[in-house]
Write a protein that holds these residues in place. Structure first.
Motif, PDB file in Angstrom:
ATOM      1  N   ARG A 120      43.251  37.151  67.096  1.00 49.33           N
ATOM      2  CA  ARG A 120      42.934  38.379  66.351  1.00 49.33           C
ATOM      3  C   ARG A 120      42.916  38.087  64.840  1.00 49.33           C
ATOM      4  N   ARG A 121      43.893  37.328  64.389  1.00 48.90           N
ATOM      5  CA  ARG A 121      43.940  37.014  62.952  1.00 48.90           C
ATOM      6  C   ARG A 121      42.750  36.167  62.547  1.00 48.90           C
ATOM      7  N   LYS A 122      42.322  35.311  63.447  1.00 49.81           N
ATOM      8  CA  LYS A 122      41.197  34.429  63.142  1.00 49.81           C
ATOM      9  C   LYS A 122      39.910  35.247  62.992  1.00 49.81           C
ATOM     10  N   GLU A 125      40.056  36.669  59.645  1.00 53.66           N
ATOM     11  CA  GLU A 125      39.763  35.658  58.620  1.00 53.66           C
ATOM     12  C   GLU A 125      38.267  35.376  58.556  1.00 53.66           C
ATOM     13  N   LEU A 126      37.658  35.333  59.731  1.00 55.72           N
ATOM     14  CA  LEU A 126      36.212  35.118  59.794  1.00 55.72           C
ATOM     15  C   LEU A 126      35.492  36.238  59.038  1.00 55.72           C
ATOM     16  N   ARG A 128      36.753  38.062  56.557  1.00 59.34           N
ATOM     17  CA  ARG A 128      37.012  37.920  55.115  1.00 59.34           C
ATOM     18  C   ARG A 128      36.068  36.899  54.505  1.00 59.34           C
ATOM     19  N   VAL A 129      35.905  35.781  55.187  1.00 55.05           N
ATOM     20  CA  VAL A 129      35.074  34.706  54.644  1.00 55.05           C
ATOM     21  C   VAL A 129      33.602  35.107  54.642  1.00 55.05           C
TER      22      VAL A 129
END
Lengths: 341, 422
Positions: A120-122, A125-126, A128-129
């Motif tokens: 979920r955090r990944k 992050e995806l 955000r980037v």
């Protein structure tokens, strides 16, 4: 300009996002641009598949096609904005909501194991980037923009998109309440079926199809409302315009919806909208006692609001007119001017 | 570590940290953050001196600072079970000296110095052991940070500044790193202390040379020549060997203008901080630390004057005037103090920006959320990366893309761009 409109495609599913992107392409073409849908199938399960499928977008080269440059990409919903392009504009329909506000709800996807939490955090992050790469970032509603800012810190301009082109008209105050939605759990059409069960005088038409249809039909059957709740399925644009024109109000109460075209289509037909206090995006235009009814997400409350609007045609018409004044302001002319500016 | 079961629920974290009543900024920090973390994940605080995590722990988190008394046992636990390190200071020379020389392990110190400084480092270490040169941790710790072992053991790194993250990268740390702001302290009620001074400058913390107190006194004495009603509040214990009285006398400040309080309890500290119109928080050399007193100043909405180094340099210009360290430091300091003394409107604007920064960036819930995001990634991120890379590699291999081909390199580059690589 040559513009690629990017959207993920869940094979065999068709909903508001597809209508939106198809219409965007038509409208861009009508203004002299070369526009094309770029679509990649999307499957978000099991496990890390959500990331690998999203990553597929990253491997695409949309800087040119057939030896000629593509000037701009317009990405819409997760994960199409993972695509690379020097002029990447994002008109955000929604992020992968299971990784955000739907997490740990019954509509969530990720369990409590460390690898699921990390997954979920990944996804976050995806976002955000890749959303951070956009040269301009728009969101279809304040609700979507608010979620984006809370989750990533990124600020998007709010740019609602117009409803699909239908022969909108108002043929008067009919005798049924209309639901137009893809039939999945988040749309909460069962609230309307239960409302019909709570008020034996209520008539309902449910347009649309989806994975919940069989369950909803069973529910209607079990509640004994079969004769008063009609499942119209996926209808033609002509039939849809007819339904809008002849209902007395529409029902549109998904859980924390991103934007929701339903209210705009209803308003363009001069019909008020019944929604719920936790419906999200629709609350930006559906105001209680002004353009419709905003009620608790309870069948009895929905039934009361529907009966009141049916029994007060003058007020219902006035609400529809107020809503219409809002909806006609949202035009493709203005939206595309801002999108391409 | 024990195998995890699905029914175990939320990610389980073992926290190795000093806690109150231990007197340290890191203990205060952990006490502040712990309740907010516990709302979001399952946290067990390891007993002081404990070296093992409780059964079922998914992740160990170690708070490492430069004080060997407070953090020695934590480094020992880290050696046993690598995990996420919250690096409060980048320079750990004092800690390493305590863990080696302090335990009669001169060889350990020499090894640490050699690891970082090569043969020259080892020779300097010998010189320290033979008392031929003053202790490096007192005189020039910034030249030998000695953070290498801790960085090697860290499976993830949480820091409070880009400065520390960048220094860790320079030192060869290649693992995941998260920059998470220090949480703001809730401002307690109660009035400001009554202290003379118009305006009143305040500096809080140990009174010593590394807090640039000599430079501050010099600058303040010059400002006071034109502003006899200005005051300077000096709060905190004087370090051994720092002769404050003699300095005050030499600068003509022994007759007035200075309000002096030694170590004070928390409530008195807040009352004094509230009284100051401007907070001065200077530092050089920096060990990479974040200042708890500067964070308190932000929470109080006070304008800051800071040294232009490390974490302090990352404060937005709207909230802090930054004074370069070096030859003209006193002159710069005079200009900053003069500006804030003569312009109440600037003080107000900076104070409002400080309060807004504390609310926006240092909000406790926000910080806890960032922490849990980092901890969840640290606990399960390896498995996710393996799954993604495995999936992509399988697909590539199926269509004949070998590991050493340009196509594979392109895929790796794209993965790395969106932080899906290893």
């Amino acid at each position: 300009m040559r513009i690629a409109v990017c959207r993920p495609q869940v094979p065999f599913a068709h909903g508001g996002a597809e209508i939106f992107t198809d219409t965007l392409v038509e409208q861009l073409r009508a203004r002299g641009h070369e526009a094309e849908i770029v679509s990649v199938p999307f499957k978000w399960y099991p496990g890390a598949r959500v990331l690998t499928q999203a990553f597929t977008w990253r491997l695409l080269d949309l800087t040119e096609a057939d030896g000629r440059p593509i000037d701009m990409v317009v990405a819409t919903k997760f994960p199409s904005y993972v695509v690379r392009h020097p002029e990447k504009r994002v008109w955000l329909v929604h992020q992968f909501r299971q990784a955000y506000e739907l997490d740990r709800s019954e509509l969530g996807q990720f369990g409590e194991a460390p690898e699921e939490r990390a997954l979920r955090r990944k996804v976050q992050e995806l976002d955000r980037v890749t959303l951070g790469e956009a040269t301009r970032l728009f969101a279809t509603s304040r609700n979507v923009a608010g979620r984006l800012e809370r989750s990533t810190g990124l600020v998007a301009e709010v740019l609602p998109h117009p409803a699909q082109a239908l022969a909108y008209r108002n043929d008067g105050h009919g005798d049924f309440v209309l639901s137009v939605n893809r039939l999945d759990r988040a749309k909460r059409v069962d609230l309307l079926v239960e409302a019909a069960a709570a008020d034996p005088s209520l008539r309902v038409v449910i347009a649309g199809d989806g994975p919940e249809r069989a369950r909803l039909e069973q529910l209607a059957h079990a509640r004994g409302v079969g004769g008063r709740v009609r499942f119209a399925g996926r209808v033609s644009v002509e039939e849809l315009a007819d339904l809008y024109a002849t209902c007395f109000a529409t029902f549109y109460a998904p859980v924390d919806e991103d934007f929701g075209l339903g209210p705009y289509e209803s308003f363009l037909s001069g019909k008020p909208v019944i929604t719920a206090t936790d419906a999200g995006g629709p609350l930006e235009v559906v105001r209680d006692g002004s353009t419709g009814a905003v009620v608790d997400p309870e069948p009895a409350a929905v039934a009361r609001a529907a009966a009141w609007l049916r029994d007060h045609p003058d007020e219902a018409a006035a609400y529809g007119r107020t809503g219409n004044a809002i909806a006609v302001e949202v035009t493709w002319e203005r939206a595309i001017a801002r999108l391409l500016a | 570590m024990a195998l995890r079961r699905e029914e175990d629920g939320a990610v389980k974290v073992a926290l190795f940290t000093p806690m109150p009543p231990e007197r340290s900024g890191i203990a205060d920090y952990s006490a502040l953050l712990l309740p907010a973390l516990r709302e979001r994940c399952d946290v067990v605080v390891a007993k002081r001196g404990g070296k093992r995590a409780p059964r079922g722990t998914d992740l160990c988190v170690y708070h490492v600072g430069n004080n060997p008394d407070a953090h020695g046992w934590i480094v020992e636990a880290l050696r046993r079970t690598p995990g996420v390190v919250v690096l409060h200071d980048f320079v750990l020379h004092h800690l390493v000296a305590g863990l080696t020389i302090g335990r009669r392990d001169g060889h350990g110190y020499l090894d640490a110095m050699e690891r970082e400084g090569g043969v020259v480092g080892r020779l300097l270490g010998h010189a320290v052991l033979d008392k031929r040169i003053p202790p490096l941790w007192e005189n020039r710790p910034q030249d030998f940070h000695l953070a290498g072992e801790v960085l090697d053991l860290a499976t993830g790194l949480i820091v409070h500044s880009r400065y520390v993250r960048d220094r860790a990268r320079e030192a060869g740390y290649g693992g995941p790193a998260w920059v998470i702001p220090h949480p703001a302290f809730p401002v307690p009620g109660g009035p400001a202390a009554t202290v003379a001074g118009e305006p009143l400058f305040g500096t809080f913390g140990n009174v010593n040379a590394s807090k640039r107190v000599p430079q501050l006194l010099e600058a303040f004495s010059r400002v006071r020549r034109g502003r006899p009603r200005a005051g300077l509040l000096l709060v905190g214990a004087a370090s051994p060997g720092f002769d404050l009285d003699r300095r005050l006398q030499r600068l003509g400040l022994d007759g007035g203008g200075i309000e002096r309080e030694g170590f004070v309890d928390e409530s008195r500290l807040w009352a004094l901080m509230k009284a100051a119109d401007v907070h001065v928080n200077l530092r050089s050399p920096t060990m990479g630390e974040t200042s708890g007193t500067a964070i308190r100043a932000l929470s109080l909405g006070k304008p800051l004057v800071v040294s232009d180094v490390g974490w302090f340099a990352e404060l937005p210009d709207e909230v802090a005037l930054k004074v370069p360290v070096g030859e003209r430091e006193v002159e710069h300091l005079v200009v900053a103090l003069e500006l804030l003394a003569s312009r109440p409107d600037v003080r107000d604007a900076m104070g409002a920006a400080a309060a807004e920064l504390a609310r926006r960036e240092h909000d406790l819930d926000r910080v806890a959320e960032l922490y849990v995001a980092a901890l969840e990634q640290a606990a399960g991120g390896g498995a996710v990366a393996d799954a993604v890379l495995g999936d992509v590699a399988r697909a590539a291999a199926e269509v004949g893309i070998g590991a050493d081909t340009p196509e594979a390199a392109e895929i790796a580059r794209r993965l790395s761009e969106v932080e899906l690589g290893r």
